[in-house]
Design a protein around this motif. Structure first.
Motif, PDB file in Angstrom:
ATOM      1  N   GLY A   1     -24.695 -12.271  -5.392  1.00 54.88           N
ATOM      2  CA  GLY A   1     -25.429 -13.694  -5.505  1.00 54.88           C
ATOM      3  C   GLY A   1     -26.026 -13.968  -4.385  1.00 54.88           C
ATOM      4  N   PRO A   2     -26.440 -15.012  -4.015  1.00 48.70           N
ATOM      5  CA  PRO A   2     -26.958 -15.744  -2.706  1.00 48.70           C
ATOM      6  C   PRO A   2     -25.897 -15.793  -1.803  1.00 48.70           C
ATOM      7  N   PHE A   3     -24.646 -16.076  -1.936  1.00 50.85           N
ATOM      8  CA  PHE A   3     -23.689 -16.063  -1.066  1.00 50.85           C
ATOM      9  C   PHE A   3     -22.450 -14.979  -1.342  1.00 50.85           C
ATOM     10  N   THR A   4     -22.417 -14.491  -2.282  1.00 43.93           N
ATOM     11  CA  THR A   4     -21.179 -13.562  -2.540  1.00 43.93           C
ATOM     12  C   THR A   4     -21.669 -12.170  -2.771  1.00 43.93           C
ATOM     13  N   ARG A   5     -20.693 -11.476  -2.308  1.00 42.96           N
ATOM     14  CA  ARG A   5     -20.920  -9.907  -2.324  1.00 42.96           C
ATOM     15  C   ARG A   5     -19.620  -9.386  -2.688  1.00 42.96           C
ATOM     16  N   ALA A   6     -19.322  -8.872  -3.770  1.00 44.46           N
ATOM     17  CA  ALA A   6     -17.953  -8.018  -4.265  1.00 44.46           C
ATOM     18  C   ALA A   6     -18.125  -7.171  -5.082  1.00 44.46           C
ATOM     19  N   LEU A   7     -17.008  -6.107  -5.223  1.00 43.73           N
ATOM     20  CA  LEU A   7     -17.298  -5.071  -6.144  1.00 43.73           C
ATOM     21  C   LEU A   7     -16.162  -5.064  -6.839  1.00 43.73           C
ATOM     22  N   ILE A   8     -16.279  -4.670  -8.212  1.00 42.01           N
ATOM     23  CA  ILE A   8     -15.236  -4.117  -9.281  1.00 42.01           C
ATOM     24  C   ILE A   8     -14.727  -2.821  -9.344  1.00 42.01           C
ATOM     25  N   LEU A   9     -13.347  -2.690  -8.948  1.00 35.18           N
ATOM     26  CA  LEU A   9     -12.824  -1.286  -9.010  1.00 35.18           C
ATOM     27  C   LEU A   9     -12.295  -1.170 -10.223  1.00 35.18           C
ATOM     28  N   SER A  10     -12.197   0.271 -10.880  1.00 30.49           N
ATOM     29  CA  SER A  10     -11.455   0.866 -11.874  1.00 30.49           C
ATOM     30  C   SER A  10      -9.926   0.930 -11.764  1.00 30.49           C
ATOM     31  N   ALA A  11      -9.354   0.512 -10.813  1.00 27.33           N
ATOM     32  CA  ALA A  11      -7.819   0.581 -10.480  1.00 27.33           C
ATOM     33  C   ALA A  11      -7.212  -0.954 -10.285  1.00 27.33           C
ATOM     34  N   GLY A  12      -6.019  -1.010 -10.595  1.00 28.18           N
ATOM     35  CA  GLY A  12      -5.417  -2.267 -10.694  1.00 28.18           C
ATOM     36  C   GLY A  12      -3.824  -2.202 -10.186  1.00 28.18           C
ATOM     37  N   ARG A  13      -3.159  -3.000 -10.536  1.00 25.12           N
ATOM     38  CA  ARG A  13      -1.686  -2.857 -10.182  1.00 25.12           C
ATOM     39  C   ARG A  13      -1.015  -1.849 -10.609  1.00 25.12           C
ATOM     40  N   GLU A  14      -1.426  -1.202 -11.814  1.00 26.91           N
ATOM     41  CA  GLU A  14      -0.497  -0.153 -12.092  1.00 26.91           C
ATOM     42  C   GLU A  14      -0.668   1.165 -11.484  1.00 26.91           C
ATOM     43  N   ASP A  15      -1.937   1.140 -10.746  1.00 26.07           N
ATOM     44  CA  ASP A  15      -2.197   2.193  -9.833  1.00 26.07           C
ATOM     45  C   ASP A  15      -1.619   2.102  -8.537  1.00 26.07           C
ATOM     46  N   GLY A  16      -1.154   0.921  -8.197  1.00 22.68           N
ATOM     47  CA  GLY A  16      -0.479   0.492  -6.773  1.00 22.68           C
ATOM     48  C   GLY A  16      -1.107  -0.341  -6.167  1.00 22.68           C
ATOM     49  N   ILE A  17      -2.337  -0.812  -6.465  1.00 29.78           N
ATOM     50  CA  ILE A  17      -3.410  -1.596  -5.908  1.00 29.78           C
ATOM     51  C   ILE A  17      -2.723  -3.031  -5.619  1.00 29.78           C
ATOM     52  N   ARG A  18      -2.741  -3.479  -4.424  1.00 32.56           N
ATOM     53  CA  ARG A  18      -2.036  -4.980  -4.281  1.00 32.56           C
ATOM     54  C   ARG A  18      -3.181  -5.937  -3.627  1.00 32.56           C
ATOM     55  N   ARG A  19      -3.004  -7.070  -3.753  1.00 29.14           N
ATOM     56  CA  ARG A  19      -4.073  -8.000  -3.219  1.00 29.14           C
ATOM     57  C   ARG A  19      -3.677  -8.055  -1.653  1.00 29.14           C
ATOM     58  N   GLY A  20      -4.986  -7.966  -1.043  1.00 25.97           N
ATOM     59  CA  GLY A  20      -4.939  -7.719   0.452  1.00 25.97           C
ATOM     60  C   GLY A  20      -4.990  -6.405   0.922  1.00 25.97           C
ATOM     61  N   SER A  21      -5.231  -5.341   0.180  1.00 27.84           N
ATOM     62  CA  SER A  21      -5.325  -4.089   0.605  1.00 27.84           C
ATOM     63  C   SER A  21      -6.523  -3.463   0.989  1.00 27.84           C
ATOM     64  N   ALA A  22      -6.596  -2.960   2.126  1.00 31.02           N
ATOM     65  CA  ALA A  22      -8.029  -2.477   2.574  1.00 31.02           C
ATOM     66  C   ALA A  22      -8.735  -1.489   1.715  1.00 31.02           C
ATOM     67  N   VAL A  23      -9.934  -1.670   1.780  1.00 30.94           N
ATOM     68  CA  VAL A  23     -10.906  -0.617   0.971  1.00 30.94           C
ATOM     69  C   VAL A  23     -11.590  -0.050   1.847  1.00 30.94           C
ATOM     70  N   VAL A  24     -11.763   1.280   1.907  1.00 32.85           N
ATOM     71  CA  VAL A  24     -12.708   1.803   2.812  1.00 32.85           C
ATOM     72  C   VAL A  24     -13.501   2.895   2.075  1.00 32.85           C
ATOM     73  N   ASP A  25     -14.759   3.597   2.625  1.00 29.29           N
ATOM     74  CA  ASP A  25     -15.314   4.625   2.121  1.00 29.29           C
ATOM     75  C   ASP A  25     -15.313   5.721   2.863  1.00 29.29           C
TER      76      ASP A  25
END
Length: 311
Positions: A140-164
């Protein structure tokens, strides 16, 4: 005979017997229009003649064009040969330089292992990398975010770093059961603590919603002059992100800070990795120590009681 001459005794025709200029113009115009009409009427004939001539000349043109084409191809191959030779020379130089850097890196890595063996640091290493696919982008004008296909069941927690493959791209702000939302570094709401290695200074990296980031707040006075090209990594301050993840480098100095060019690109990202770090919790360690001390006191008291009974 005087009628054939002018008043001055000249030998020219009388002016009344000369053809008028408008008559000559009309004759010329008529001739031109006749030619144009004939050409227009016979245009198809001329076109057929042109086609016939082209058909007859095409084999000859092909014969004459073959040597020209051969010479042109040979010249192009010769130019490609010199270009390939120059490219090979450049690649050999780069390979030699990379080989030197590789040996230097191996030597530094060995030295680092020796130093770590001496001081025995408690280094936190990532338990694993969780692969995820980018299934949607939220821009959007001020927001930039991605939606990933993995969640809590895969071990992802809030605050986890995301790298490429290049560096940090953002961190998880919402972790659902099967999907998660990543706030990119370029988002206007993104603020992460970073560390400028060359000047030993920490700062706050903020997004600008313009596919770039900047640092305007520093933890202290930089221990040196900030220059373009200085490397920036995560500082780990606050425990939100692990320390040492590559972020970017300084690309421009501004009046109130620096502009940072990010290593990772938020455009065209299809697959990313979520870094699962296990941060030590001081409260849990203190509770464990207290529990161990309590068990030790209890066992000591039991041992003392048994000794008194035996006595």
């Amino acid at each position: 005979m005087s009628a054939l001459f002018g008043k001055n005794g000249g030998n020219g025709l009388r002016e009344t017997e000369r053809p008028p200029a408008n008559l000559l113009f009309m004759l010329a115009a008529s001739f031109f229009l006749s030619i144009v009409s004939i050409y227009g009427a016979q245009a198809s004939v001329f076109e057929k003649a042109r086609e016939s001539l082209l058909d007859r000349m095409s084999p000859m043109l092909g014969v004459f064009a073959a040597p020209v084409r051969m010479v042109s191809n040979a010249w192009g191959d010769l130019g490609d040969h010199f270009a390939v030779v120059e490219e090979n020379r450049r690649l050999r130089e780069e390979n030699e330089q990379l080989r030197v850097w590789m040996h230097q890196s191996m030597a530094l890595e060995q030295r680092l292992r020796e130093f770590e063996a001496l001081v025995d640091p408690k280094v936190i290493v990532p338990e694993r990398y969780i692969p995820a696919q980018v299934i949607a982008e939220n821009e959007g004008p001020f927001t930039r975010a991605l939606i990933l296909s993995a969640g809590r069941e895969d071990g992802i927690r809030r605050g986890s770093a995301v790298v490429d493959g290049n560096g940090l791209i953002g961190h998880v702000v919402t972790a659902g059961r099967n999907a998660s939302r990543v706030l990119l570094l370029t988002d206007a709401n993104s603020h992460i603590p970073v560390y400028i290695e060359a000047v030993d200074t920490e700062g706050l990296l903020s997004g600008t919603s313009e596919r770039r980031a900047e640092i305007k707040q520093f933890s202290g006075r930089p221990k040196g002059e900030l220059t373009v090209g200085m490397r920036i990594v995560t500082s780990g301050t606050g425990g939100s992100l692990p320390r040492g993840l590559p972020v970017g480098e300084i690309v421009r100095l501004t009046e109130d800070g620096v502009e940072v060019g990010l290593y990772a690109s938020d455009q065209g990202a299809h697959f990313v990795r979520v870094v699962d770090y296990d941060f030590p919790d001081p409260e849990i360690e203190i509770d464990a120590e207290e529990a161990g001390a309590a068990e030790g006191d209890e066992s000591a008291s039991l041992t003392g009681g048994e000794a008194a009974q035996n006595g």
